[in-house]
Scaffold this motif. Structure first.
Motif, short mmCIF file in Angstrom:
data_model
loop_
_atom_site.label_atom_id
_atom_site.label_comp_id
_atom_site.label_asym_id
_atom_site.label_seq_id
_atom_site.Cartn_x
_atom_site.Cartn_y
_atom_site.Cartn_z
N LEU A 149 0.65 -32.42 -12.67
CA LEU A 149 0.88 -32.53 -10.97
C LEU A 149 1.82 -31.53 -10.42
CD1 LEU A 149 1.16 -36.39 -10.86
CD2 LEU A 149 -0.79 -35.09 -10.64
N ILE A 150 1.78 -30.93 -9.36
CA ILE A 150 2.66 -30.09 -8.84
C ILE A 150 3.56 -30.69 -7.77
CG2 ILE A 150 2.75 -27.73 -7.64
CD1 ILE A 150 -0.12 -27.31 -8.55
N PHE A 151 4.73 -30.71 -7.97
CA PHE A 151 5.60 -31.19 -7.09
C PHE A 151 6.67 -30.15 -6.36
CE2 PHE A 151 4.70 -34.92 -9.18
CZ PHE A 151 4.60 -35.96 -8.51
N GLU A 257 13.81 -18.87 1.66
CA GLU A 257 14.93 -19.31 1.79
C GLU A 257 15.38 -20.58 1.75
OE1 GLU A 257 17.93 -17.39 3.07
OE2 GLU A 257 16.87 -15.98 1.95
N GLU A 258 14.31 -21.42 1.29
CA GLU A 258 14.23 -22.88 1.32
C GLU A 258 15.42 -23.36 0.20
OE1 GLU A 258 10.56 -22.56 3.59
OE2 GLU A 258 11.30 -21.30 1.86
N TYR A 259 15.47 -22.44 -0.93
CA TYR A 259 16.42 -23.07 -2.12
C TYR A 259 16.06 -24.47 -2.47
CZ TYR A 259 18.84 -18.76 -0.89
OH TYR A 259 19.06 -17.59 -0.58
N GLU A 260 14.71 -24.63 -2.49
CA GLU A 260 14.17 -25.96 -2.93
C GLU A 260 13.45 -25.24 -4.43
OE1 GLU A 260 14.47 -28.82 -1.86
OE2 GLU A 260 14.93 -28.47 0.17
N PHE A 261 13.01 -26.10 -5.41
CA PHE A 261 12.15 -25.78 -6.43
C PHE A 261 11.07 -26.38 -6.62
CE2 PHE A 261 15.00 -28.78 -8.41
CZ PHE A 261 14.31 -29.54 -9.43
N VAL A 262 9.90 -25.85 -7.41
CA VAL A 262 8.72 -26.24 -7.69
C VAL A 262 8.57 -26.68 -9.10
CG1 VAL A 262 6.07 -25.59 -7.64
CG2 VAL A 262 7.54 -24.75 -5.93
N PHE A 263 7.98 -27.72 -9.40
CA PHE A 263 7.92 -28.07 -10.55
C PHE A 263 6.52 -28.84 -11.05
CE2 PHE A 263 9.92 -31.78 -8.59
CZ PHE A 263 9.28 -32.86 -9.11
N THR A 264 6.12 -28.56 -12.48
CA THR A 264 5.11 -29.46 -12.78
C THR A 264 5.36 -30.46 -13.91
OG1 THR A 264 4.32 -27.74 -14.39
CG2 THR A 264 3.61 -27.44 -12.37
N VAL A 265 4.62 -31.50 -13.74
CA VAL A 265 4.74 -32.69 -14.78
C VAL A 265 3.41 -33.29 -15.25
CG1 VAL A 265 7.15 -33.25 -13.81
CG2 VAL A 265 5.04 -34.20 -12.98
N PRO A 266 3.33 -33.77 -16.48
CA PRO A 266 2.15 -34.65 -16.77
C PRO A 266 1.87 -35.73 -16.08
CG PRO A 266 3.50 -33.80 -18.71
CD PRO A 266 4.20 -33.48 -17.67
N GLN A 267 1.05 -36.24 -15.70
CA GLN A 267 0.89 -37.30 -14.91
C GLN A 267 1.50 -38.55 -15.54
OE1 GLN A 267 -3.30 -38.10 -13.26
NE2 GLN A 267 -3.90 -36.01 -13.72
N LYS A 268 1.65 -38.86 -16.82
CA LYS A 268 2.32 -40.00 -17.26
C LYS A 268 3.87 -40.10 -16.87
CE LYS A 268 3.28 -37.72 -21.82
NZ LYS A 268 3.20 -37.87 -23.29
N TYR A 269 4.22 -38.91 -16.57
CA TYR A 269 5.79 -39.11 -16.08
C TYR A 269 5.98 -39.27 -14.47
CZ TYR A 269 6.61 -37.34 -20.65
OH TYR A 269 6.63 -36.94 -22.02
N LYS A 270 4.80 -39.42 -13.67
CA LYS A 270 4.76 -39.45 -12.03
C LYS A 270 5.66 -40.55 -11.74
CE LYS A 270 1.87 -39.97 -8.18
NZ LYS A 270 0.43 -40.03 -7.86
N LYS A 271 5.54 -41.78 -12.24
CA LYS A 271 6.37 -42.87 -11.87
C LYS A 271 7.85 -42.92 -12.13
CE LYS A 271 2.81 -46.40 -12.27
NZ LYS A 271 2.42 -47.81 -12.80
N ILE A 272 8.14 -42.29 -13.40
CA ILE A 272 9.37 -41.98 -13.80
C ILE A 272 10.06 -41.04 -12.82
CG2 ILE A 272 11.01 -40.83 -15.59
CD1 ILE A 272 9.07 -41.89 -17.54
N ILE A 273 9.50 -39.71 -12.36
CA ILE A 273 10.22 -39.11 -11.63
C ILE A 273 10.33 -39.41 -10.24
CG2 ILE A 273 9.80 -36.84 -13.05
CD1 ILE A 273 7.82 -36.44 -10.75
N LYS A 274 9.42 -40.29 -9.58
CA LYS A 274 9.35 -40.74 -8.66
C LYS A 274 10.67 -41.65 -8.19
CE LYS A 274 5.95 -40.91 -5.54
NZ LYS A 274 4.49 -41.32 -4.98
N LYS A 275 10.62 -42.51 -9.14
CA LYS A 275 11.91 -43.54 -9.24
C LYS A 275 13.04 -42.78 -9.37
CE LYS A 275 13.66 -47.55 -11.95
NZ LYS A 275 13.44 -48.36 -12.89
N SER A 276 13.17 -41.79 -10.10
CA SER A 276 14.44 -41.00 -10.16
C SER A 276 14.70 -40.30 -8.83
CB SER A 276 14.38 -39.96 -11.40
OG SER A 276 15.48 -39.17 -11.33
N ALA A 277 13.93 -39.55 -8.09
CA ALA A 277 13.96 -39.27 -6.96
C ALA A 277 14.42 -40.14 -5.94
CB ALA A 277 12.57 -38.62 -6.53
#
Length: 316
Positions: A149-151, A257-277
């Motif tokens: 997934l791309i975030f 000029e946004e100074y955000e970042f783009v990252f990709t993650v395997p689908q199995k980690y989706k819930k983990i990173i959303k909770k962390s966010a």
């Protein structure tokens, strides 16, 4: 005489310095004895990077934040910094104090110890920042796999409007205008999110040169196709673009000029990173998926269009 672009100039330096196999990353890595050092340098120039309506304190802070943004994308804690400044000979004491305050604000905000640097005199203000950390592993721009997934770490598009407001190209008042200007003058790299979640990322890259540039570079290095089916934009920007008859794709993907970042993650980690966010109050947005193939394609109405790299280019 043929005008050289940035990539050609870089290749000349790489060839002359004997580094032909150089692979572009957000940071540089080297060993100092048994310690793995991560370094980043960035330059902010008055005539190209500091609009006349931007406070020098904000500009100085932003010059450090730009480096921190790259560390955030790599999941590295910035620890030390060196600052070189070029200043006009007639610069006032009050302006120098403003610059110093900006450097102090950023170094305190991100826990960076400033070791020293250099001062010089010239025609315009130039800040050159180098920051350092250490880590045995960084998240590279390549590494995404089919099905990942791309975030992104935040919405895009405000900086284009904000820069036009600061340059006096457009006139706008109210909360939206203030928000757009603040996106340029006070960027907030998501360093805490990068540090906490780097182990889940398969690839990652800073987006300061424009989202289209970042996505195309990550796609190219991973040798994968990136499908974007959700444009990372808020309703207020959509409304502004529509009322001013502006191209939303250009605003969101090509501004920079946004100074955000783009990252990709395997689908199995989706819930983990959303909770962390949620815990870190980082507004991550899922924008697409990685598949076999090459190039970046974005959904516009019912069709997918090829998203070319039209982000910021020095010497362009």
């Amino acid at each position: 005489m043929t005008k050289l672009d940035e990539s050609t100039i870089i290749k000349i330096f790489q060839t002359e310095l004997g580094n032909k196999e150089f692979v572009s990353e957000d940071v540089e890595i080297f060993n100092l004895g048994k310690i793995r050092i991560v370094a980043k340098t960035d330059t902010l120039v008055e005539s190209t990077d500091i609009p006349s309506k931007m406070r020098l304190e904000d500009a100085a802070r932003k010059s450090i934040a730009a480096c921190v943004s790259d560390f955030a994308a790599k999941g590295i804690k910035p620890e030390y910094g060196i600052i070189s400044v070029n200043l006009p000979k007639n610069i006032s004491r009050s302006k120098i104090i403003d610059v110093a305050k900006g450097f102090k604000k950023a170094s305190t905000e991100y826990g960076i110890t400033i070791l020293g640097g250099d001062t010089n005199a010239g025609k315009e203000i130039v800040f050159n920042i180098s920051i350092f950390g250490n880590s045995n592993k960084i998240v590279t721009r390549k590494g995404s796999k089919n099905g990942d997934l791309i975030f992104v770490t935040g919405p895009f598009g405000y900086t284009t409007v904000g820069l036009d407001l600061l340059l006096g190209k457009i006139k706008e008042k109210g909360k939206f205008a203030e928000k757009a200007i603040k996106s340029v003058t006070n960027p907030k790299p998501k360093i805490s999110f990068g540090l906490k979640n780097k182990k889940y990322f398969s690839s990652s890259m800073d987006s300061s040169d424009g989202l289209s540039t970042t996505l195309n570079e990550m796609s190219k290095q991973s040798k994968k196709k990136f499908i974007i089916n959700n444009i990372p934009v808020r309703k207020d920007l959509e409304k502004y673009a529509k009322s001013h008859k502006l191209n939303l794709i250009a605003l969101v993907f090509h501004g920079g000029e946004e100074y955000e970042f783009v990252f990709t993650v395997p689908q199995k980690y989706k819930k983990i990173i959303k909770k962390s966010a949620n815990l870190l109050k980082t507004p991550i947005i899922e924008i697409g998926q990685v598949t076999s193939g090459k190039g970046v394609f974005v959904k516009e109405e019912k069709n997918y269009i090829n998203l070319r790299d039209l982000g910021w280019k020095h010497f362009g």
